[in-house]
Scaffold this motif. Structure first.
Motif, short mmCIF file in Angstrom:
data_model
loop_
_atom_site.label_atom_id
_atom_site.label_comp_id
_atom_site.label_asym_id
_atom_site.label_seq_id
_atom_site.Cartn_x
_atom_site.Cartn_y
_atom_site.Cartn_z
N LYS A 195 2.16 -19.06 -27.02
CA LYS A 195 1.34 -19.05 -25.81
C LYS A 195 1.61 -17.75 -25.07
O LYS A 195 2.75 -17.39 -24.82
CB LYS A 195 1.72 -20.22 -24.91
CG LYS A 195 0.95 -20.26 -23.62
CD LYS A 195 1.51 -21.30 -22.69
CE LYS A 195 0.86 -21.18 -21.32
NZ LYS A 195 1.20 -19.92 -20.62
N ALA B 66 -3.28 -25.88 -39.55
CA ALA B 66 -2.86 -25.27 -38.29
C ALA B 66 -2.33 -26.34 -37.34
O ALA B 66 -2.84 -27.46 -37.31
CB ALA B 66 -4.03 -24.54 -37.64
N TYR B 67 -1.32 -25.97 -36.59
CA TYR B 67 -0.70 -26.89 -35.65
C TYR B 67 -0.44 -26.21 -34.32
O TYR B 67 -0.19 -25.01 -34.26
CB TYR B 67 0.67 -27.37 -36.19
CG TYR B 67 0.61 -28.01 -37.54
CD1 TYR B 67 0.47 -29.39 -37.67
CD2 TYR B 67 0.70 -27.24 -38.69
CE1 TYR B 67 0.42 -29.99 -38.92
CE2 TYR B 67 0.66 -27.83 -39.95
CZ TYR B 67 0.52 -29.20 -40.06
OH TYR B 67 0.47 -29.78 -41.30
N ARG B 68 -0.42 -27.03 -33.27
CA ARG B 68 0.14 -26.59 -32.00
C ARG B 68 1.38 -27.41 -31.74
O ARG B 68 1.35 -28.64 -31.81
CB ARG B 68 -0.84 -26.81 -30.84
CG ARG B 68 -0.31 -26.22 -29.53
CD ARG B 68 -1.09 -26.66 -28.29
NE ARG B 68 -0.88 -28.07 -28.01
CZ ARG B 68 -1.82 -28.99 -28.08
NH1 ARG B 68 -3.04 -28.66 -28.44
NH2 ARG B 68 -1.55 -30.26 -27.82
N ILE B 69 2.50 -26.74 -31.49
CA ILE B 69 3.75 -27.42 -31.16
C ILE B 69 4.00 -27.23 -29.67
O ILE B 69 4.17 -26.10 -29.21
CB ILE B 69 4.93 -26.85 -31.96
CG1 ILE B 69 4.65 -26.92 -33.46
CG2 ILE B 69 6.22 -27.58 -31.62
CD1 ILE B 69 5.70 -26.23 -34.33
N GLY B 70 4.00 -28.33 -28.95
CA GLY B 70 4.28 -28.23 -27.51
C GLY B 70 3.04 -28.56 -26.69
O GLY B 70 1.92 -28.51 -27.18
N HIS B 71 3.26 -28.90 -25.44
CA HIS B 71 2.19 -29.28 -24.53
C HIS B 71 1.31 -28.08 -24.20
O HIS B 71 1.81 -26.98 -24.00
CB HIS B 71 2.77 -29.87 -23.25
CG HIS B 71 3.66 -31.05 -23.46
ND1 HIS B 71 3.19 -32.22 -24.01
CD2 HIS B 71 4.97 -31.26 -23.22
CE1 HIS B 71 4.19 -33.09 -24.09
NE2 HIS B 71 5.29 -32.53 -23.62
N LEU B 72 0.03 -28.35 -24.07
CA LEU B 72 -0.96 -27.31 -23.82
C LEU B 72 -0.72 -26.58 -22.50
O LEU B 72 -1.12 -25.43 -22.33
CB LEU B 72 -2.35 -27.99 -23.80
CG LEU B 72 -3.59 -27.24 -24.21
CD1 LEU B 72 -3.42 -26.56 -25.55
CD2 LEU B 72 -4.79 -28.19 -24.25
N HIS C 176 4.91 -23.81 -22.31
CA HIS C 176 5.10 -22.94 -23.47
C HIS C 176 4.69 -23.73 -24.70
O HIS C 176 5.05 -24.90 -24.83
CB HIS C 176 6.58 -22.58 -23.65
CG HIS C 176 7.10 -21.65 -22.60
ND1 HIS C 176 8.38 -21.14 -22.64
CD2 HIS C 176 6.53 -21.12 -21.50
CE1 HIS C 176 8.56 -20.35 -21.59
NE2 HIS C 176 7.45 -20.33 -20.89
N HIS D 113 1.85 -21.86 -31.81
CA HIS D 113 0.84 -22.19 -32.82
C HIS D 113 1.31 -21.70 -34.18
O HIS D 113 1.88 -20.62 -34.29
CB HIS D 113 -0.47 -21.46 -32.50
CG HIS D 113 -1.15 -21.92 -31.26
ND1 HIS D 113 -1.25 -21.14 -30.14
CD2 HIS D 113 -1.76 -23.09 -30.96
CE1 HIS D 113 -1.91 -21.81 -29.20
NE2 HIS D 113 -2.23 -22.99 -29.66
N GLY E 99 11.96 -29.14 -23.86
CA GLY E 99 11.03 -29.33 -24.98
C GLY E 99 11.76 -29.27 -26.30
O GLY E 99 12.70 -28.48 -26.46
N SER E 100 11.34 -30.09 -27.26
CA SER E 100 12.02 -30.14 -28.55
C SER E 100 11.08 -30.74 -29.60
O SER E 100 10.47 -31.77 -29.36
CB SER E 100 13.28 -31.00 -28.43
OG SER E 100 13.91 -31.12 -29.68
N CYS E 101 10.96 -30.08 -30.74
CA CYS E 101 10.08 -30.59 -31.79
C CYS E 101 10.49 -30.06 -33.15
O CYS E 101 10.94 -28.92 -33.27
CB CYS E 101 8.64 -30.14 -31.51
SG CYS E 101 7.43 -30.76 -32.68
N LEU F 61 8.77 -29.73 -37.02
CA LEU F 61 7.55 -29.87 -37.80
C LEU F 61 7.86 -29.56 -39.26
O LEU F 61 8.45 -28.53 -39.57
CB LEU F 61 6.48 -28.89 -37.27
CG LEU F 61 5.25 -28.66 -38.16
CD1 LEU F 61 4.43 -29.93 -38.31
CD2 LEU F 61 4.38 -27.55 -37.58
#
Lengths: 307, 307
Positions: free
Chosen positions: B101, B127-133, B136, B139, B277-279, B281
């Motif tokens: 972002k 394609a992915y988005r990691i995290g809230h729009l 932060h 992609h 934030g934590s993810c 994938l």
């Protein structure tokens, strides 16, 4: 399915020698609203205020001021520029033009910076950004000409709603009455005249009016970009302690901001949330805007959304 | 004074039967870089890798892969599209195209969504988005054709740097040697061949190379939108425990993200920071991208910046 719930907002206060804004006919306001790429859907009136529900949010008109807020990809600054041109800047006591950071700012017709470049050509105001550029932040442009009567407003902006209420608001067969019950509006705002609208495919707006007081709630429930705003000129601490907490408890947002003008919303935070942002800004004549940002601990669990 | 420090990044791995990418001449890479609206400033080479310092970040070329990252309003997707067209998709084993972002996404030439619309016309990736729009977010577009040798990378992305180092990096008479000392690079990356550049009016980039390992640091020190990135393919936990912590301690960012590919950077957080934030994938073939976001408690004190 994306819809930008985040609102732009303007409040204009007229000088005491100006004609009442309520003497302007509905055609005047329809034209003004159309410049924001919105339209009037319905309205409710009392002896002090006309409240219009718009295709993109709300418009409230009192004798000496109006408040207009528009969401989506609306062009509120065009309505404001036209209003100033029509009534003449000399008849205006103050202008407050605000814009929250949008979910997807690049889809907007203009940036706040571009908006104020236009405004500054005709009114000598000051513009601020409250908050970090990479997080939620709030823009305000303020113009004040002499002493302006203090007005109070409180906003609760909720992001990423969850739980049963969120599930209902994303479901197929919603009813306006059920949403009012879900939000406990009879308890939270008794004796308000209300005007509400259910949007297709999703979304709900409500205006409430009681004497010179208003509340307005706008719901954009879409997953990944859900947003619910409450705004009121009630002094919420005096009126009903815990109003924000009740709504937070119902809508269970992952994060939320409060924006208060000349009032405090300190006691309206949930106990176990993090405060991740806090600021007070004093405009001229002692006017104060306070912004606070909160996040639920569980909101840190991010997901990877395939796009 | 605004400059978008946030990088777009692409890694392309060739099939084992392809020609060595290092057999392509400098003119090839110059043209490719120019499609991103960037240029090659200088370079450093060893027996395994060519490292180019760009006007907007860096390019590393190994026999079987290249890594290019570009900041500012660069158009990295155009370089990638041209590369795929030139070498043929059949000769490509994997493509990883990433975009953080941006501070001001609306100033970019294209959005990530627009980038992947183009990419998906010629390669069948996901394609992915990691995290809230609204926070932060990161992609990633991934295309993998058969088994790809695991590569490791770790990124530390620092926002809103503060303290003495930040003050020096914003000062008038900086020297490259002093910045290297400030960042303790002799201690953190001993025996690396380095290539660095000081930008006008502000900004600093460095590439470091040792055998097949690289590190690269890019500094955009400007107030309100400061950003410093470190990326390396060193296994930082095995190599030097606390590498991230050392840099966090020097640059004192208000918030930071870590992005790791097939490695862990768990032990690289400061004790008193919030994880907001934590993810994780999992891409195909067990490849893992982990994203973590941190904020310092003091970073909640927002300021109102006049604009």
């Amino acid at each position: 399915m994306f819809f930008e719930g985040s609102e732009k907002k303007v409040e204009v206060v007229m000088t005491s020698s100006s004609d009442s804004l309520r003497s302007l006919d509905k055609v005047f306001w329809e034209k003004l609203v159309s410049l924001s790429n919105a339209e009037i859907l319905s309205s409710v009136h009392n002896e002090q205020c006309d409240a219009y529900l718009l295709s993109e949010s709300s418009l409230f008109v009192w004798h000496d001021r109006f408040l207009m807020m528009t969401c989506g990809n609306s062009t509120l600054v065009n309505s404001l520029l036209s209003f100033i041109e029509k009534v003449g800047v000399v008849n205006i006591q103050s202008i407050k033009y605000q814009r929250n950071k949008e979910y997807l700012g690049y889809l907007q017709t203009s940036s706040f910076t571009e908006d104020i470049e236009q405004l500054k050509q005709i009114v000598d105001g000051k513009a601020y950004r409250i908050g970090h550029l990479d997080m939620h932040h709030h823009h305000v442009f303020y113009y004040g000409n002499g002493l302006v009567e203090d007005s109070i407003s409180s906003e609760l902006l909720m992001y990423h709603i969850s739980g049963n209420a969120a599930a209902y608001l994303r479901s197929d067969s919603q009813k306006k009455a059920d949403i009012r019950t879900l939000l406990q509006l009879d308890t939270l705002f008794p004796d308000f005249a209300i005007d509400d609208h259910l949007f297709e495919p999703l979304g709900y707006s409500i205006n409430g009016l009681k004497k010179d007081k208003y509340f307005t709630i706008h719901i954009t429930p879409q997953e990944s970009s859900s947003y619910v705003s409450l705004e009121t000129n009630l002094d919420i601490n005096a009126y009903q302690s815990g109003l924000f907490i009740r709504l937070l408890d119902i809508l269970k947002p992952g994060s939320w901001d409060t924006i208060s003008m000349n009032t405090q919303v300190e006691k309206q935070a949930l106990v176990d949330s993090y405060c991740i942002g806090s600021c007070e800004l004093f405009l001229n004549q002692g006017k104060e805007i306070a912004v606070k940002q909160y996040q639920q601990p569980w909101h840190k669990h991010l997901f990877a959304e395939q796009i």
